[in-house]
Scaffold this motif. Sequence first.
Motif, short mmCIF file in Angstrom:
data_model
loop_
_atom_site.label_atom_id
_atom_site.label_comp_id
_atom_site.label_asym_id
_atom_site.label_seq_id
_atom_site.Cartn_x
_atom_site.Cartn_y
_atom_site.Cartn_z
N GLN A 29 39.16 37.82 49.21
CA GLN A 29 40.42 37.34 49.79
C GLN A 29 41.62 37.88 49.00
OE1 GLN A 29 40.65 35.58 52.79
NE2 GLN A 29 42.75 36.32 52.54
N LEU A 30 41.48 37.99 47.69
CA LEU A 30 42.55 38.54 46.86
C LEU A 30 42.82 40.00 47.25
CD1 LEU A 30 44.59 38.48 44.58
CD2 LEU A 30 42.68 38.77 42.96
N VAL A 31 41.77 40.79 47.41
CA VAL A 31 41.94 42.19 47.81
C VAL A 31 42.55 42.26 49.21
CG1 VAL A 31 40.75 44.37 48.33
CG2 VAL A 31 40.12 43.05 46.30
N LEU A 32 42.11 41.40 50.11
CA LEU A 32 42.67 41.39 51.47
C LEU A 32 44.16 41.01 51.44
CD1 LEU A 32 42.10 41.78 54.47
CD2 LEU A 32 41.37 39.38 54.56
N ASP A 33 44.52 40.03 50.63
CA ASP A 33 45.94 39.66 50.50
C ASP A 33 46.76 40.82 49.94
OD1 ASP A 33 45.27 37.13 51.44
OD2 ASP A 33 45.33 36.18 49.45
N ALA A 34 46.18 41.56 49.00
CA ALA A 34 46.88 42.72 48.44
C ALA A 34 47.04 43.80 49.51
CB ALA A 34 46.10 43.28 47.24
N GLN A 35 46.03 43.96 50.35
CA GLN A 35 46.14 44.95 51.42
C GLN A 35 47.22 44.55 52.42
OE1 GLN A 35 43.62 45.38 54.76
NE2 GLN A 35 43.29 47.57 54.37
N TYR A 36 47.25 43.28 52.80
CA TYR A 36 48.29 42.81 53.72
C TYR A 36 49.69 43.05 53.14
CZ TYR A 36 44.82 40.27 56.59
OH TYR A 36 43.77 39.93 57.40
N ALA A 37 49.86 42.77 51.86
CA ALA A 37 51.16 42.97 51.21
C ALA A 37 51.54 44.45 51.20
CB ALA A 37 51.13 42.41 49.78
N ALA A 38 50.57 45.31 50.94
CA ALA A 38 50.84 46.76 50.91
C ALA A 38 51.18 47.27 52.30
CB ALA A 38 49.63 47.50 50.34
N ILE A 39 50.41 46.86 53.30
CA ILE A 39 50.67 47.31 54.67
C ILE A 39 52.05 46.85 55.15
CG2 ILE A 39 49.95 47.04 57.09
CD1 ILE A 39 47.03 47.12 56.07
N ALA A 40 52.46 45.67 54.75
CA ALA A 40 53.77 45.15 55.15
C ALA A 40 54.91 46.05 54.69
CB ALA A 40 53.96 43.74 54.61
N GLU A 41 54.68 46.85 53.66
CA GLU A 41 55.72 47.75 53.13
C GLU A 41 55.80 49.08 53.87
OE1 GLU A 41 57.92 46.81 51.04
OE2 GLU A 41 56.98 44.93 50.43
N ILE A 42 54.87 49.36 54.76
CA ILE A 42 54.81 50.66 55.41
C ILE A 42 55.80 50.71 56.57
CG2 ILE A 42 53.32 52.32 56.62
CD1 ILE A 42 52.63 51.85 53.63
N LYS A 43 56.83 51.54 56.38
CA LYS A 43 57.85 51.78 57.42
C LYS A 43 58.65 53.01 57.00
CE LYS A 43 60.71 48.16 55.39
NZ LYS A 43 59.75 47.44 54.60
N PRO A 44 59.31 53.64 57.96
CA PRO A 44 60.09 54.83 57.63
C PRO A 44 61.14 54.54 56.56
CG PRO A 44 59.93 54.56 60.01
CD PRO A 44 59.38 53.30 59.39
N GLY A 45 61.31 55.49 55.66
CA GLY A 45 62.31 55.38 54.61
C GLY A 45 61.84 54.69 53.35
N THR A 46 60.64 54.13 53.37
CA THR A 46 60.09 53.47 52.19
C THR A 46 59.43 54.51 51.29
OG1 THR A 46 59.66 51.46 53.45
CG2 THR A 46 58.44 51.73 51.40
N PRO A 47 59.72 54.48 49.99
CA PRO A 47 59.03 55.41 49.08
C PRO A 47 57.54 55.15 49.04
CG PRO A 47 60.99 54.47 48.04
CD PRO A 47 60.75 53.70 49.31
N TRP A 48 56.77 56.23 48.91
CA TRP A 48 55.30 56.19 48.90
C TRP A 48 54.75 55.12 47.97
CZ3 TRP A 48 50.84 57.66 51.01
CH2 TRP A 48 49.68 57.60 50.23
N ASN A 49 55.31 54.93 46.80
CA ASN A 49 54.73 54.06 45.78
C ASN A 49 54.94 52.57 46.02
OD1 ASN A 49 57.53 54.52 45.14
ND2 ASN A 49 57.13 53.46 43.23
N ILE A 50 55.81 52.18 46.94
CA ILE A 50 56.13 50.77 47.13
C ILE A 50 54.91 49.97 47.58
CG2 ILE A 50 57.52 49.15 48.48
CD1 ILE A 50 59.06 50.65 46.24
#
Length: 177
Positions: A29-50
């Motif tokens: 569940q911790l890894v899944l929560d981390a994945q959800y948080a990472a995916i939420a950052e994916i949008k145009p104009g966001t730097p790769w590392n965010i």
Amino acid sequence: AECDHYAADITRTFPVSGQFNEPQKQLYQLVLDAQYAAIAEIKPGTPWNIAHEASVSVLTKGLVKLGLLKGRTAKLIKDEAYKAFYMHRIGHWLGMDVHDVGDYKINDEWRLLEPGMVLTIEPGLYIPSDCATVDEQWRGIGIRIEDDVLVTEDGHEILTSLVPKSVEAIEALMQAA
């Protein structure tokens, strides 16, 4: 998997017994929560590392809460203490190859995401069997959850969204097998 010369890359972790035990479930569940948080950052104009930074933040906080790391989250992140259990970055480009070509930095700056880019988001935790710094219940557990994500004009689309990944969905799939 490949289709029309385009590659996909996906990972799911399944409990051998068909059901996660409690430590496995907590780490999953911790890894899944981390994945959800990472995916939420994916949008145009966001730097790769965010997206990577989002995953590191969630994983480090969770590892402290579960007792695998001790200390202040900010300092543990600064000292990269999480790397004992999360030694890779969040993902890679995807296209004509599983690890497709493309720069992650341009002129020493993290590349900005653009519509049409496809990348993987794949956080993980890997607790060595002989890790003497953690309670025995955590030892030998390895988890990675990976999806393929398309950057769209206004956000993202998870291309592998139909593949089960919640604890409940994985356990149900294992029971049906």
